[in-house]
Structures are given as structure tokens and as C-alpha cells.
Design a protein around this motif. Structure first.
Motif, short mmCIF file in Angstrom:
data_model
loop_
_atom_site.label_atom_id
_atom_site.label_comp_id
_atom_site.label_asym_id
_atom_site.label_seq_id
_atom_site.Cartn_x
_atom_site.Cartn_y
_atom_site.Cartn_z
N TRP A 206 0.83 -1.20 0.00
CA TRP A 206 0.00 0.00 0.00
C TRP A 206 0.87 1.25 0.00
O TRP A 206 1.97 1.26 0.54
N GLN A 207 0.35 2.29 -0.60
CA GLN A 207 1.04 3.58 -0.64
C GLN A 207 0.01 4.69 -0.52
O GLN A 207 -1.08 4.63 -1.09
N TRP A 208 0.33 5.72 0.27
CA TRP A 208 -0.56 6.88 0.39
C TRP A 208 0.27 8.16 0.23
O TRP A 208 1.48 8.17 0.44
N TRP A 209 -0.39 9.26 -0.16
CA TRP A 209 0.29 10.53 -0.33
C TRP A 209 -0.70 11.67 -0.15
O TRP A 209 -1.92 11.50 -0.27
N GLN A 210 -0.17 12.82 0.17
CA GLN A 210 -0.98 14.04 0.23
C GLN A 210 -0.12 15.23 -0.18
O GLN A 210 1.10 15.22 0.00
N LYS A 211 -0.77 16.25 -0.76
CA LYS A 211 -0.05 17.41 -1.26
C LYS A 211 -0.82 18.68 -0.90
O LYS A 211 -2.04 18.71 -0.93
N GLN A 212 -0.05 19.71 -0.57
CA GLN A 212 -0.62 21.03 -0.31
C GLN A 212 0.08 22.04 -1.22
O GLN A 212 1.27 21.93 -1.48
N GLU A 213 -0.67 23.01 -1.70
CA GLU A 213 -0.12 24.00 -2.63
C GLU A 213 -0.78 25.35 -2.43
O GLU A 213 -1.98 25.45 -2.19
N ALA A 214 0.04 26.40 -2.52
CA ALA A 214 -0.45 27.79 -2.54
C ALA A 214 0.19 28.47 -3.74
O ALA A 214 1.38 28.27 -4.02
N PHE A 215 -0.59 29.26 -4.48
CA PHE A 215 -0.05 29.92 -5.67
C PHE A 215 -0.63 31.33 -5.78
O PHE A 215 -1.71 31.64 -5.24
N ALA A 216 0.12 32.17 -6.48
CA ALA A 216 -0.30 33.56 -6.72
C ALA A 216 0.13 33.96 -8.11
O ALA A 216 1.32 33.88 -8.46
N TYR A 217 -0.85 34.37 -8.94
CA TYR A 217 -0.60 34.87 -10.29
C TYR A 217 -0.98 36.36 -10.32
O TYR A 217 -1.97 36.77 -9.72
N TYR A 218 -0.19 37.14 -11.05
CA TYR A 218 -0.45 38.57 -11.11
C TYR A 218 -1.83 38.86 -11.67
O TYR A 218 -2.55 39.73 -11.17
N SER A 219 -2.24 38.11 -12.73
CA SER A 219 -3.52 38.38 -13.38
C SER A 219 -4.67 37.56 -12.80
O SER A 219 -5.79 38.04 -12.70
N ASP A 220 -4.39 36.30 -12.42
CA ASP A 220 -5.47 35.40 -12.00
C ASP A 220 -5.64 35.30 -10.49
O ASP A 220 -6.47 34.53 -10.01
#
Length: 343
Positions: A206-220
Motif C-alpha cells: 500500500w502507498q498513500w500521499w498528500q499534497k498542499q499548494e499555494a499559488f499567486a498569479y499577477y492576473s489570476d
């Protein structure tokens, strides 16, 4: 007047993409020339004799793969002040093809796509520094993608209309984090930042994973994403699993979520199948069902491990069409370039 401005913006996007490719290509050629000049005459003669025996498409692949490795090693040596030892791990992946929708093979029911992902790894720099170029840099919400993120009228139009992004990626492997600082090659240019963390663990089969992300775009604007998944290796050639992801966009004020259930079956070293069932939702406070889709993808290694053919039939049920099923067929090819694909 609006049509003229729209046409002007489109041509500027095309020129921006062509300029990006020309700079990249010229840099690769210069790096390749530098490597060839430092090689010994005897080695060059042996290499030339071997190349003459190859068909043009294999020879092109060899030249481009060596060029990518040479450019990466030269850039690594320039930034770190130390020569690169060993073969480069840098690579470029190109994938392109056609999508046929219901109604027959006609111009109205046929579209194309072009995806490019380049990662130039620089091992001598502090930790792991990479230069990343992607053709779907403006795809902020893969959670609501039904087909190909760069789909256009044809493969060529998709390549010209795609918003390429280029970024410097700093990878901190001991923390399971990477940080991107780059710009979206569009008109006007759109700078962005991305910070991602990932965790995972393997236990028996068995294998498990988790991911967190924060992003900032000038236009979006800004946004955040969270994903989690697990898989089970039934046999050496068979595994299945599921993953869940959700993203929030501040500018739209919407949540997008997606659940994927997949099964991967390797028939032999040349052939493999993938099956996938996906549920897509979106909403401001409470997400509502948008789409249900399921597909089967067949992959065959046409030549060694760098030329791959793909066939993917898919049924898509969208809420806008009262969840009526729509059939599509995607025929594509993937080409992998880099020193690791030289045999």
C-alpha cells in the motif's frame, strides 16, 4: 475594432511563443557546439560512424537528447562553479495528437492538442535547482479539465495558442517541498509564484500521499489546493487506487473538486492499459456535480522507451447536457528527450 485587437493579441501570443522557442533552440545549439568542440577527434569519428548508420528520426532524437544534457551540464557548471559529473537527468516530454468527437471525422468534430514539459535539473546548485518550461502554465484548475488542457483547433494551433510558462524551481527534498518562481509567456507577461509540500508513505503493498499548494498569479489572483490519494499494488503488473483534490480560487470565489478512481495494468514491457473513472464538482460554498467521465487508455512503446503511441476512448457526462453521454477518441504520441533515453 474588437476583431482587430483580438487578432493583434493572438499574433502577439504566437510571436511570444515563437520567441521563447527560438531562444531555447539557439541556446541548445550553442551548448551542443561547445560540447562537441571539447570532445576528442577519435570519439567524434566513432560517434559520426554510429550516427551514419541510424535513420534520420533516430539520429534527430540522439542529437536533441545530447544537446539537452550538454545545455543542462553547462548551465549547472556556470551557476555552481563546479563541473557536472555523470550523465544529466534533464529531460523534455512532448505529447501531441488529435481528438475525434461524435459525428464522424470532420473538421467540426476534430481538434488537436500539444503539451510540452521540460525539466532541466542542476544537481551542483544548492539542493536541487531546476528550470521548468510547461505548455499548460495557465491551467490553474486541473480539477475541472474534461479532456486535454491545451486543446485547440489543431495540433499546430494548440502549440501556438498555448500559454507557455517558464520558472526556476527550487526543490528541498528533505522537507518534501518545492518553490516555483516564474512567468507565464502570454501577452502581457504574467509573473507567478507556487509553493508546494508533499508527504507520503509506503507500507507493504500500500502507498498513500498528500499534497498542499499555494499559488499567486499577477492576473489570476491567489489560490490554494489540497490533494490526497492511495494505491494498492496487487501484483507486479497490476495496481489500483483513488485520489481526491480540491482547489479554491480567490478571484472566482469558487471551489473545484475532483475524485479519480484508477486501475493500471501492464501487459508486458511494450503494452499497458489504464482505466479511470472521475467525478467533477464545483460551487461557491457547496459543490455540486458537474461532470462524470470514464476512459480507457492503451499505451504502446513503439520504439525503445522514448516513442510512445496512445489510444484513449472516453465517455463524458456533463450536467449542462443533463448528463447525456458524449463519446470521444484521442489518438496521441509522446516523445521523451534526454540523456537517459540514449541507448
Amino acid at each position: 475594432m474588437k476583431k482587430a485587437m483580438h487578432k493583434l493579441c493572438r499574433w502577439k501570443r504566437v510571436h511570444s511563443a515563437m520567441f521563447c522557442f527560438s531562444v531555447l533552440f539557439s541556446s541548445l545549439v550553442c551548448a551542443n557546439d561547445a560540447i562537441n568542440n571539447t570532445a576528442s577527434l577519435a570519439a567524434d569519428e566513432v560517434e559520426q560512424d554510429n550516427e551514419e548508420e541510424l535513420p534520420w528520426w533516430q539520429d534527430t532524437h540522439h542529437v536533441m537528447s545530447r544537446t539537452i544534457g550538454g545545455w543542462s551540464n553547462n548551465m549547472d557548471a556556470f551557476l555552481s562553479g563546479r563541473p557536472s559529473l555523470g550523465a544529466s537527468e534533464s529531460q523534455i516530454q512532448m505529447r501531441f495528437g488529435s481528438i475525434f468527437n461524435e459525428g464522424g471525422i470532420t473538421e467540426e468534430n476534430t481538434s488537436g492538442f500539444f503539451n510540452l514539459n521540460a525539466q532541466l535539473k542542476l544537481p551542483n546548485t544548492q539542493d536541487r535547482l531546476r528550470l521548468v518550461i510547461e505548455s499548460d502554465g495557465n491551467a490553474l484548475t486541473p480539477e475541472n479539465v474534461r479532456g486535454e488542457s491545451t486543446e485547440g483547433d489543431s495540433v499546430i494551433s494548440s502549440a501556438f495558442q498555448s500559454s507557455f510558462s517558464t520558472a526556476v524551481r527550487f526543490v528541498k527534498s528533505d522537507l518534501g517541498a518545492d518553490f516555483d518562481l516564474g512567468v507565464l509567456i502570454d501577452f502581457p507577461f504574467d509573473p507567478f509564484m507556487r509553493l508546494r509540500f508533499s508527504q507520503g508513505h509506503e507500507y507493504s503493498n500500500w502507498q498513500w500521499w498528500q499534497k498542499q499548494e499555494a499559488f499567486a498569479y499577477y492576473s489570476d489572483g491567489v489560490g490554494a489546493r489540497y490533494g490526497i490519494g492511495a494505491s494498492h499494488q496487487v501484483t507486479e503488473n497490476l495496481n489500483y487506487g483513488a485520489d481526491f483534490s480540491t482547489v479554491w480560487l480567490d478571484q472566482d470565489g469558487l471551489f473545484y473538486t475532483r475524485e479519480n478512481f484508477f486501475l493500471h495494468h501492464v501487459i508486458n514491457e511494450k503494452n499497458q492499459f489504464s482505466y479511470q473513472l472521475s467525478f467533477l464538482q464545483s460551487g461557491e460554498h457547496f459543490v455540486e456535480p458537474d461532470t462524470v467521465l470514464y476512459n480507457l487508455q492503451y499505451e504502446r512503446f513503439i520504439y525503445q522507451d522514448w516513442l510512445i503511441g496512445q489510444i484513449k476512448p472516453q465517455f463524458t457526462h456533463e450536467s449542462e447536457n443533463d448528463f447525456e453521454g458524449e463519446f470521444s477518441l484521442t489518438l496521441s504520441m509522446a516523445i521523451l528527450l534526454g540523456p537517459e533515453y540514449l541507448h
